[in-house]
Design an enzyme around this catalytic site. Structure first.
Site, short mmCIF file in Angstrom:
data_model
loop_
_atom_site.label_atom_id
_atom_site.label_comp_id
_atom_site.label_asym_id
_atom_site.label_seq_id
_atom_site.Cartn_x
_atom_site.Cartn_y
_atom_site.Cartn_z
CD1 TRP A 62 -2.68 2.10 0.98
CD2 TRP A 62 -1.46 2.01 2.51
NE1 TRP A 62 -2.91 2.65 1.00
CE2 TRP A 62 -3.12 2.81 2.29
CE3 TRP A 62 -1.15 1.81 3.89
CZ2 TRP A 62 -3.72 3.93 3.69
CZ3 TRP A 62 -2.04 2.93 5.19
CH2 TRP A 62 -2.55 3.60 4.66
CG ASP A 97 -3.19 -3.19 6.95
OD1 ASP A 97 -3.82 -3.06 7.59
OD2 ASP A 97 -2.38 -2.27 6.47
CE LYS A 124 -10.35 1.33 2.59
NZ LYS A 124 -9.97 2.03 1.50
C1 LMR Z 1 -6.87 3.08 -0.97
O1 LMR Z 1 -5.22 2.51 -1.02
O2 LMR Z 1 -7.04 3.40 -1.89
C2 LMR Z 1 -7.04 3.29 0.17
O3 LMR Z 1 -6.88 2.50 1.52
C3 LMR Z 1 -7.40 4.72 0.32
C4 LMR Z 1 -6.10 5.13 1.41
O4 LMR Z 1 -5.96 5.65 2.18
O5 LMR Z 1 -5.36 5.48 0.29
#
Ligand code: LMR
Length: 396
Positions: free
Chosen positions: A127, A208, A243
């Protein structure tokens, strides 16, 4: 003081929200930030959340502080949701946090307190905010191979090999399900192999889980968490209700810390509460109170599970729809990985230049890694989307 500062770069994901909003085109498509959308393109408040919010307004007698750990009824319900009814409650400390990001930030602080020299191993890619969030807090990060961008498969052997080289006491950040950004999750066999390495190398799993309920169901999506909890003495789990309860802006999450025994758990609990006080003092209450009402009431809980299933099924349908449209319109390309992925995301597998053209010429927005949020696809826009992708790939 501030004249020494330069403007910061827009966030890779959140920056797209404003860009998309300012685009005047009617046929624009937002595949950027990870929020759920209906076939009408809305991100509505879940019906069950509306009902629980009404109950909360009617019942709540005070908005006085609750404490650094948040509400005990929320924490116990979330602990059971994450670890199952047979979870190791006597070794677990769970606190309410401001969303998943708040949880990750507190976890980083705990790593620095407990084991400042340990590194956190993160999937390559992970992420986009994991790196600035954890790294910015002062934690050392190291990558492990995860996604094969050519063949759209998980590099499980390379991942295991990298983890086998990690020194004892290092921490491994794992995505429980709906890997963000790739959408490709480890199989049951892969998880067993990862657990073997974690145990053998005495690593600490840090899981996570931001998408529980988006692959199959609440229990099977928590498989990795429950497997690790059975096999390791210590672990951390960050969760988010953004989510699966659609509570994005209300900031609801948890951090669970598993310790070797109850006495160690009590020390960990005192430390994490002390740490929270020094960061944000107490977590926001409203969203967590709503979740707690839902999880403690059989009727509301059932209604939530139904709404969650509707979101999940729409995401699956939209993946398949786009994969089929692309297979028909561009048989020379293989987009079958779109349908194999789970949750909100997958990589489209196009270049940065192609992403720029998709935005400029067609109003199709996605982050620069080519991660797409499939919730932005609808039966009405899928043909335009597929045509835009094909035209861009063929340079037409
Ligand atoms: C994403 O990955 O788009 C979401 O988890 C929102 C974010 O805060 O990045």
């Amino acid at each position: 003081m501030f004249e020494s500062l330069q403007a910061a770069q827009a966030d890779a994901i959140l920056g797209l929200i404003a860009e998309y909003r300012n685009d005047p085109r009617d046929n624009k498509i937002d595949l950027g930030v990870g929020v759920y959308r209906t076939a009408q393109g809305d991100t509505p408040v879940l019906d069950v959340v509306k009902r629980a919010e009404q109950m909360l307004v009617d019942q709540q007698m005070s908005k006085s502080y609750i404490g650094t750990a948040g509400a005990a009824d929320f924490n116990s319900a979330m602990q059971a949701l994450v670890f199952g009814d047979a979870g190791p409650t006597d070794r677990l400390a769970t606190i309410q946090t401001p969303g998943g990001s708040g949880s990750l930030r507190v976890a980083a602080g705990m790593i620095l307190r407990a084991s400042p020299d340990a590194s956190v191993w993160v999937s390559e890619p992970t992420w986009a905010n994991h790196v600035p969030l954890l790294g910015g807090a002062g934690v050392t990060l190291k990558p492990y191979p995860y996604y094969d961008t050519e063949n759209h498969v998980i590099k499980i052997d390379e991942m295991l090999a990298a983890l086998r080289m990690a020194p004892a006491g290092d921490i491994v950040l794992l995505h429980a399900c709906c890997h963000n950004p790739s959408g490709l999750d480890l199989s049951v066999d892969d998880w067993q192999a990862v657990a073997d390495v974690v145990v053998e190398r005495e690593l600490v799993p840090f899981i996570d889980m931001a998408y529980q309920g988006f692959v199959e169901n609440l229990d099977s999506d928590a498989y990795a968490v429950r497997l690790m909890a059975e096999r390791v003495p210590e672990m951390m789990v960050a969760t988010s209700c953004s989510k699966n309860f659609g509570l994005y802006r209300d900031r609801v999450g948890t951090l669970s810390l598993l310790a070797a025994d109850t006495a160690a758990r009590d020390i960990v609990s005192s430390q994490v509460n002390n740490l929270v006080r020094s960061i944000y003092s107490v977590p926001p209450d409203h969203g967590a109170a709503v979740v707690s009402l839902i999880l403690h009431d059989e009727g509301l809980r059932g209604a939530w599970v139904t709404e969650l299933a509707q979101m999940r099924e729409r995401l699956i349908d939209m993946r398949v729809l786009l994969a089929e449209a692309l297979a028909e319109k561009a048989p020379e390309h293989n987009f079958s990985h779109l349908a194999r992925a789970t949750g909100m995301f997958c990589f489209l597998g196009v270049t940065v230049e192609q992403i720029a053209r998709l935005k400029k010429d067609f109003g199709v927005y996605m982050v620069n890694s080519s991660r797409i949020n499939v919730a932005g696809i609808t039966p009405d826009n899928v043909n335009y989307l597929a045509d835009s992708i094909v035209a861009t790939l063929r340079n037409e």
